[in-house]
Design a protein around this motif. Structure first.
Motif, PDB file in Angstrom:
ATOM      1  N   MET A   1       0.532  -1.264  -0.365  1.00 46.57           N
ATOM      2  CA  MET A   1      -0.235   0.298   0.033  1.00 46.57           C
ATOM      3  C   MET A   1       0.569   1.268   0.007  1.00 46.57           C
ATOM      4  O   MET A   1       0.392   2.182  -0.522  1.00 46.57           O
ATOM      5  CB  MET A   1      -0.873  -0.062   1.537  1.00 46.57           C
ATOM      6  N   ILE A   2       1.967   1.277   0.649  1.00 44.62           N
ATOM      7  CA  ILE A   2       2.617   2.514   0.225  1.00 44.62           C
ATOM      8  C   ILE A   2       3.477   2.663  -0.348  1.00 44.62           C
ATOM      9  O   ILE A   2       3.430   4.133  -1.140  1.00 44.62           O
ATOM     10  CB  ILE A   2       3.790   2.223   2.335  1.00 44.62           C
ATOM     11  N   PRO A   3       3.843   2.071  -1.830  1.00 47.16           N
ATOM     12  CA  PRO A   3       4.566   2.016  -2.729  1.00 47.16           C
ATOM     13  C   PRO A   3       3.230   3.507  -3.258  1.00 47.16           C
ATOM     14  O   PRO A   3       3.489   3.827  -4.326  1.00 47.16           O
ATOM     15  CB  PRO A   3       4.650   0.613  -3.221  1.00 47.16           C
ATOM     16  N   ILE A   4       2.417   2.431  -3.642  1.00 44.20           N
ATOM     17  CA  ILE A   4       0.919   2.568  -4.494  1.00 44.20           C
ATOM     18  C   ILE A   4       0.504   4.364  -3.747  1.00 44.20           C
ATOM     19  O   ILE A   4       0.282   5.363  -4.678  1.00 44.20           O
ATOM     20  CB  ILE A   4      -0.159   2.281  -4.348  1.00 44.20           C
ATOM     21  N   ILE A   5       0.990   4.399  -2.818  1.00 42.47           N
ATOM     22  CA  ILE A   5       1.030   5.942  -2.144  1.00 42.47           C
ATOM     23  C   ILE A   5       1.754   7.366  -2.543  1.00 42.47           C
ATOM     24  O   ILE A   5       1.987   7.909  -2.530  1.00 42.47           O
ATOM     25  CB  ILE A   5       0.855   6.143  -0.809  1.00 42.47           C
ATOM     26  N   GLY A   6       3.009   6.150  -2.324  1.00 44.01           N
ATOM     27  CA  GLY A   6       4.077   7.062  -2.958  1.00 44.01           C
ATOM     28  C   GLY A   6       4.531   7.645  -4.284  1.00 44.01           C
ATOM     29  O   GLY A   6       3.724   8.025  -5.269  1.00 44.01           O
ATOM     30  N   LEU A   7       3.028   6.770  -5.080  1.00 49.63           N
ATOM     31  CA  LEU A   7       2.955   6.693  -6.910  1.00 49.63           C
ATOM     32  C   LEU A   7       2.473   8.365  -6.900  1.00 49.63           C
ATOM     33  O   LEU A   7       2.535   8.648  -7.868  1.00 49.63           O
ATOM     34  CB  LEU A   7       3.051   5.504  -7.452  1.00 49.63           C
ATOM     35  N   VAL A   8       1.481   7.726  -6.213  1.00 45.67           N
ATOM     36  CA  VAL A   8       0.438   8.676  -6.495  1.00 45.67           C
ATOM     37  C   VAL A   8       0.245  10.325  -5.883  1.00 45.67           C
ATOM     38  O   VAL A   8       0.132  11.011  -6.756  1.00 45.67           O
ATOM     39  CB  VAL A   8      -1.498   8.287  -5.279  1.00 45.67           C
ATOM     40  N   ILE A   9       1.561  10.021  -4.830  1.00 47.32           N
ATOM     41  CA  ILE A   9       1.547  11.068  -4.012  1.00 47.32           C
ATOM     42  C   ILE A   9       2.735  11.653  -5.248  1.00 47.32           C
ATOM     43  O   ILE A   9       3.090  12.951  -5.542  1.00 47.32           O
ATOM     44  CB  ILE A   9       2.502  11.457  -3.220  1.00 47.32           C
ATOM     45  N   GLY A  10       3.963  10.948  -6.168  1.00 47.99           N
ATOM     46  CA  GLY A  10       4.621  11.403  -7.279  1.00 47.99           C
ATOM     47  C   GLY A  10       4.084  12.074  -8.447  1.00 47.99           C
ATOM     48  O   GLY A  10       4.481  13.438  -8.538  1.00 47.99           O
ATOM     49  N   ILE A  11       3.560  10.954  -8.703  1.00 46.35           N
ATOM     50  CA  ILE A  11       2.216  11.767  -9.796  1.00 46.35           C
ATOM     51  C   ILE A  11       1.564  12.825  -9.337  1.00 46.35           C
ATOM     52  O   ILE A  11       1.685  14.156 -10.412  1.00 46.35           O
ATOM     53  CB  ILE A  11       1.479  11.099 -10.888  1.00 46.35           C
ATOM     54  N   ALA A  12       1.206  13.183  -8.559  1.00 48.97           N
ATOM     55  CA  ALA A  12       0.607  14.579  -8.357  1.00 48.97           C
ATOM     56  C   ALA A  12       1.246  15.737  -7.639  1.00 48.97           C
ATOM     57  O   ALA A  12       1.457  16.566  -8.264  1.00 48.97           O
ATOM     58  CB  ALA A  12      -0.532  14.899  -6.893  1.00 48.97           C
ATOM     59  N   ILE A  13       2.543  15.625  -7.163  1.00 51.61           N
ATOM     60  CA  ILE A  13       3.753  15.994  -7.422  1.00 51.61           C
ATOM     61  C   ILE A  13       3.745  16.575  -9.055  1.00 51.61           C
ATOM     62  O   ILE A  13       3.955  18.299  -8.942  1.00 51.61           O
ATOM     63  CB  ILE A  13       4.672  16.339  -6.603  1.00 51.61           C
TER      64      ILE A  13
END
Length: 110
Positions: A1-13
């Motif tokens: 779950m943490i990698p998916i959250i990191g991916l979403v945050i990275g895309i948003a940034i």
């Protein structure tokens, strides 16, 4: 779950900041992305095989990106950048497809 959250945050940034890639870095970025994808699919395959090691993944990820970019850099210096770029894409593409085939066999038992 943490990698998916990191991916979403990275895309948003990335969408919000809309960073510009410097001109000198542009030939190396696509190769670095393909090398990173190779490491990611290798990590997924290792996870499914039950042999994933986070340290190995991080080292593999970073070294794949650096080595692939370095090969393209050397090719640019020698005047054969497009040929070496094609070679790197072919080799990493074969590895990616092999990992995806293994993942598919593991998930679908086929």
């Amino acid at each position: 779950m943490i990698p998916i959250i990191g991916l979403v945050i990275g895309i948003a940034i990335g969408v919000v900041l809309n960073p510009d890639v410097p001109l000198w870095l542009q030939p190396y970025l696509p190769i670095a992305v393909i090398a990173a994808l190779d490491a990611i699919f290798g990590g997924i395959r290792a996870t499914l095989d039950g042999i994933f090691n986070d340290k190995v993944f991080v080292v593999s990820f970073i070294s794949n990106v650096i080595v692939a970019a370095f090969i393209v850099f050397i090719g640019d210096q020698l005047g054969v950048g497009s040929q070496l770029t094609t070679g790197v894409v072919v080799v990493l593409g074969v590895r990616i497809f092999a990992n995806v085939a293994s993942i598919r066999r593991h998930l679908f038992k086929a």
